[in-house]
Design a protein around this motif. Structure first.
Motif, PDB file in Angstrom:
ATOM      1  N   ASN A  26       0.824  -1.214   0.000  1.00 53.45           N
ATOM      2  CA  ASN A  26       0.000   0.000   0.000  1.00 53.45           C
ATOM      3  C   ASN A  26       0.852   1.255   0.000  1.00 53.45           C
ATOM      4  O   ASN A  26       1.877   1.330   0.674  1.00 53.45           O
ATOM      5  N   ASN A  27       0.407   2.239  -0.779  1.00 53.85           N
ATOM      6  CA  ASN A  27       1.094   3.523  -0.767  1.00 53.85           C
ATOM      7  C   ASN A  27       0.591   4.367   0.411  1.00 53.85           C
ATOM      8  O   ASN A  27      -0.306   3.961   1.141  1.00 53.85           O
ATOM      9  N   GLU A  28       1.140   5.550   0.560  1.00 51.37           N
ATOM     10  CA  GLU A  28       0.821   6.409   1.711  1.00 51.37           C
ATOM     11  C   GLU A  28      -0.659   6.773   1.750  1.00 51.37           C
ATOM     12  O   GLU A  28      -1.272   6.794   2.824  1.00 51.37           O
ATOM     13  N   GLN A  29      -1.245   7.019   0.603  1.00 55.46           N
ATOM     14  CA  GLN A  29      -2.671   7.370   0.534  1.00 55.46           C
ATOM     15  C   GLN A  29      -3.536   6.183   0.989  1.00 55.46           C
ATOM     16  O   GLN A  29      -4.506   6.363   1.706  1.00 55.46           O
ATOM     17  N   MET A  30      -3.165   4.986   0.566  1.00 57.74           N
ATOM     18  CA  MET A  30      -3.914   3.793   0.970  1.00 57.74           C
ATOM     19  C   MET A  30      -3.762   3.544   2.479  1.00 57.74           C
ATOM     20  O   MET A  30      -4.712   3.153   3.156  1.00 57.74           O
ATOM     21  N   VAL A  31      -2.565   3.784   2.984  1.00 59.39           N
ATOM     22  CA  VAL A  31      -2.326   3.611   4.427  1.00 59.39           C
ATOM     23  C   VAL A  31      -3.239   4.555   5.202  1.00 59.39           C
ATOM     24  O   VAL A  31      -3.878   4.154   6.189  1.00 59.39           O
ATOM     25  N   LYS A  32      -3.318   5.799   4.779  1.00 60.27           N
ATOM     26  CA  LYS A  32      -4.197   6.775   5.452  1.00 60.27           C
ATOM     27  C   LYS A  32      -5.658   6.333   5.370  1.00 60.27           C
ATOM     28  O   LYS A  32      -6.411   6.476   6.328  1.00 60.27           O
ATOM     29  N   TYR A  33      -6.040   5.814   4.203  1.00 58.15           N
ATOM     30  CA  TYR A  33      -7.410   5.326   4.033  1.00 58.15           C
ATOM     31  C   TYR A  33      -7.688   4.204   5.044  1.00 58.15           C
ATOM     32  O   TYR A  33      -8.710   4.210   5.731  1.00 58.15           O
ATOM     33  N   TYR A  34      -6.777   3.222   5.123  1.00 67.99           N
ATOM     34  CA  TYR A  34      -6.994   2.097   6.043  1.00 67.99           C
ATOM     35  C   TYR A  34      -6.919   2.532   7.513  1.00 67.99           C
ATOM     36  O   TYR A  34      -7.624   1.977   8.358  1.00 67.99           O
ATOM     37  N   GLN A  35      -6.095   3.516   7.804  1.00 62.42           N
ATOM     38  CA  GLN A  35      -6.061   4.060   9.169  1.00 62.42           C
ATOM     39  C   GLN A  35      -7.428   4.642   9.529  1.00 62.42           C
ATOM     40  O   GLN A  35      -7.943   4.391  10.618  1.00 62.42           O
ATOM     41  N   ASN A  36      -7.984   5.405   8.612  1.00 61.78           N
ATOM     42  CA  ASN A  36      -9.294   6.011   8.834  1.00 61.78           C
ATOM     43  C   ASN A  36     -10.375   4.935   8.983  1.00 61.78           C
ATOM     44  O   ASN A  36     -11.250   5.034   9.846  1.00 61.78           O
ATOM     45  N   GLU A  37     -10.305   3.909   8.137  1.00 56.74           N
ATOM     46  CA  GLU A  37     -11.278   2.816   8.212  1.00 56.74           C
ATOM     47  C   GLU A  37     -11.133   2.032   9.528  1.00 56.74           C
ATOM     48  O   GLU A  37     -12.124   1.652  10.139  1.00 56.74           O
ATOM     49  N   PHE A  38      -9.889   1.808   9.929  1.00 54.28           N
ATOM     50  CA  PHE A  38      -9.646   1.109  11.183  1.00 54.28           C
ATOM     51  C   PHE A  38     -10.197   1.929  12.352  1.00 54.28           C
ATOM     52  O   PHE A  38     -10.857   1.384  13.253  1.00 54.28           O
ATOM     53  N   LYS A  39      -9.966   3.213  12.324  1.00 56.35           N
ATOM     54  CA  LYS A  39     -10.486   4.110  13.364  1.00 56.35           C
ATOM     55  C   LYS A  39     -12.013   4.013  13.418  1.00 56.35           C
ATOM     56  O   LYS A  39     -12.593   3.889  14.497  1.00 56.35           O
ATOM     57  N   LYS A  40     -12.661   4.031  12.247  1.00 58.12           N
ATOM     58  CA  LYS A  40     -14.125   3.898  12.187  1.00 58.12           C
ATOM     59  C   LYS A  40     -14.563   2.545  12.751  1.00 58.12           C
ATOM     60  O   LYS A  40     -15.559   2.462  13.478  1.00 58.12           O
ATOM     61  N   ASP A  41     -13.826   1.478  12.393  1.00 57.36           N
ATOM     62  CA  ASP A  41     -14.149   0.135  12.898  1.00 57.36           C
ATOM     63  C   ASP A  41     -14.111   0.103  14.430  1.00 57.36           C
ATOM     64  O   ASP A  41     -15.011  -0.448  15.073  1.00 57.36           O
ATOM     65  N   VAL A  42     -13.066   0.688  14.996  1.00 57.30           N
ATOM     66  CA  VAL A  42     -12.905   0.669  16.452  1.00 57.30           C
ATOM     67  C   VAL A  42     -14.030   1.478  17.109  1.00 57.30           C
ATOM     68  O   VAL A  42     -14.639   1.022  18.085  1.00 57.30           O
ATOM     69  N   GLN A  43     -14.314   2.660  16.560  1.00 58.25           N
ATOM     70  CA  GLN A  43     -15.393   3.483  17.126  1.00 58.25           C
ATOM     71  C   GLN A  43     -16.744   2.777  17.020  1.00 58.25           C
ATOM     72  O   GLN A  43     -17.545   2.802  17.961  1.00 58.25           O
ATOM     73  N   LYS A  44     -16.982   2.135  15.885  1.00 56.82           N
ATOM     74  CA  LYS A  44     -18.234   1.393  15.697  1.00 56.82           C
ATOM     75  C   LYS A  44     -18.322   0.253  16.708  1.00 56.82           C
ATOM     76  O   LYS A  44     -19.381   0.004  17.291  1.00 56.82           O
ATOM     77  N   HIS A  45     -17.206  -0.409  16.937  1.00 55.18           N
ATOM     78  CA  HIS A  45     -17.176  -1.518  17.881  1.00 55.18           C
ATOM     79  C   HIS A  45     -17.403  -1.011  19.318  1.00 55.18           C
ATOM     80  O   HIS A  45     -18.127  -1.637  20.095  1.00 55.18           O
ATOM     81  N   ILE A  46     -16.823   0.114  19.650  1.00 53.27           N
ATOM     82  CA  ILE A  46     -17.043   0.726  20.974  1.00 53.27           C
ATOM     83  C   ILE A  46     -18.523   1.023  21.164  1.00 53.27           C
ATOM     84  O   ILE A  46     -19.106   0.695  22.200  1.00 53.27           O
ATOM     85  N   LYS A  47     -19.119   1.642  20.157  1.00 54.00           N
ATOM     86  CA  LYS A  47     -20.547   1.983  20.244  1.00 54.00           C
ATOM     87  C   LYS A  47     -21.405   0.720  20.393  1.00 54.00           C
ATOM     88  O   LYS A  47     -22.347   0.688  21.184  1.00 54.00           O
ATOM     89  N   ALA A  48     -21.066  -0.325  19.649  1.00 56.95           N
ATOM     90  CA  ALA A  48     -21.827  -1.585  19.722  1.00 56.95           C
ATOM     91  C   ALA A  48     -21.696  -2.210  21.115  1.00 56.95           C
ATOM     92  O   ALA A  48     -22.689  -2.686  21.675  1.00 56.95           O
ATOM     93  N   ILE A  49     -20.508  -2.202  21.672  1.00 57.18           N
ATOM     94  CA  ILE A  49     -20.302  -2.753  23.019  1.00 57.18           C
ATOM     95  C   ILE A  49     -21.124  -1.977  24.032  1.00 57.18           C
ATOM     96  O   ILE A  49     -21.816  -2.564  24.870  1.00 57.18           O
ATOM     97  N   ALA A  50     -21.063  -0.653  23.947  1.00 57.46           N
ATOM     98  CA  ALA A  50     -21.807   0.187  24.898  1.00 57.46           C
ATOM     99  C   ALA A  50     -23.305  -0.068  24.804  1.00 57.46           C
ATOM    100  O   ALA A  50     -23.987  -0.185  25.827  1.00 57.46           O
ATOM    101  N   SER A  51     -23.818  -0.186  23.597  1.00 56.90           N
ATOM    102  CA  SER A  51     -25.269  -0.348  23.445  1.00 56.90           C
ATOM    103  C   SER A  51     -25.742  -1.766  23.762  1.00 56.90           C
ATOM    104  O   SER A  51     -26.837  -1.956  24.277  1.00 56.90           O
ATOM    105  N   LYS A  52     -24.915  -2.763  23.496  1.00 51.54           N
ATOM    106  CA  LYS A  52     -25.318  -4.152  23.718  1.00 51.54           C
ATOM    107  C   LYS A  52     -25.053  -4.646  25.133  1.00 51.54           C
ATOM    108  O   LYS A  52     -25.812  -5.466  25.654  1.00 51.54           O
ATOM    109  N   TYR A  53     -23.963  -4.194  25.730  1.00 52.66           N
ATOM    110  CA  TYR A  53     -23.486  -4.838  26.948  1.00 52.66           C
ATOM    111  C   TYR A  53     -23.554  -3.999  28.216  1.00 52.66           C
ATOM    112  O   TYR A  53     -23.319  -4.531  29.305  1.00 52.66           O
ATOM    113  N   ILE A  54     -23.830  -2.731  28.113  1.00 52.01           N
ATOM    114  CA  ILE A  54     -23.994  -1.930  29.326  1.00 52.01           C
ATOM    115  C   ILE A  54     -25.488  -1.796  29.550  1.00 52.01           C
ATOM    116  O   ILE A  54     -26.169  -0.998  28.909  1.00 52.01           O
ATOM    117  N   ILE A  55     -25.988  -2.649  30.454  1.00 56.60           N
ATOM    118  CA  ILE A  55     -27.430  -2.769  30.696  1.00 56.60           C
ATOM    119  C   ILE A  55     -27.710  -2.398  32.149  1.00 56.60           C
ATOM    120  O   ILE A  55     -27.193  -3.046  33.071  1.00 56.60           O
TER     121      ILE A  55
END
Length: 182
Positions: A26-55
């Protein structure tokens, strides 16, 4: 379970975009893209954990997101401060194999301190009740003491009057009525 509430530790974790960040093709632009996607994945996962498991009333008001590799954990903490803040805001704490036990131990200590604080508050309430009872006892003791003191003084006065009456009876008894003319 801590203090009767479940502590949720989610062990699923999105690694695909993380792995793509470090793909050497991957070139630098692709790395930045995947960094952004990974960040979104982690945030989405945090939100899912909070909504599903904090009862409310079933689980603790926090949950742990277990990251399977120390490198991934370190990368998140080193690169995405806003994701860390987002996780705190959502009461989802990101942990790794080396930090999990420290987080659990800290949580247990915190719960123990809260229990102690609660017991200390209960003790303070009971102490205040006891202090009120002692004040009431002291007031009643003072009343009895005053009554006793008055009774003692009345008894002394009564003894004085009794002594005077006895003396008068003795004087009357000692009067010789035979030698007197009427």
């Amino acid at each position: 379970s801590i203090n009767g509430q479940l502590l949720v530790i989610d062990s699923k974790f999105p690694l695909e975009n993380y792995n793509n960040i470090f793909d050497h093709e991957n070139n630098e632009q692709m790395v930045k893209y995947y960094q952004n996607e990974f960040k979104k994945d982690v945030q989405k996962h945090i939100k899912a954990i909070a909504s599903k498991y904090i009862i409310s009333n079933e689980t603790m008001n926090i949950a742990y997101m277990f990251v399977p590799a120390e490198a991934v954990f370190a990368y998140i903490y080193a690169t995405f401060n806003d994701v860390i803040e987002y996780s705190y805001k959502n009461h989802v704490y990101i942990v790794s194999a080396t930090t999990l036990m420290a987080y659990i131990t800290a949580l247990k200590s915190l719960m123990l301190e809260q229990k102690k604080d609660k017991k200390m508050k209960e003790l303070a309430i009971e102490y205040d009740k006891l202090a009120d009872e002692f004040d009431r006892f002291n007031q009643r003791y003072q009343n009895v003491y005053k009554d006793f003191d008055k009774l003692y003084k009345d008894m002394q006065s009564l003894c004085i009057t009794t002594d005077k009456m006895i003396n008068k009876f003795e004087r009357i008894s000692n009067v010789d009525l035979k030698g007197e003319h009427v």
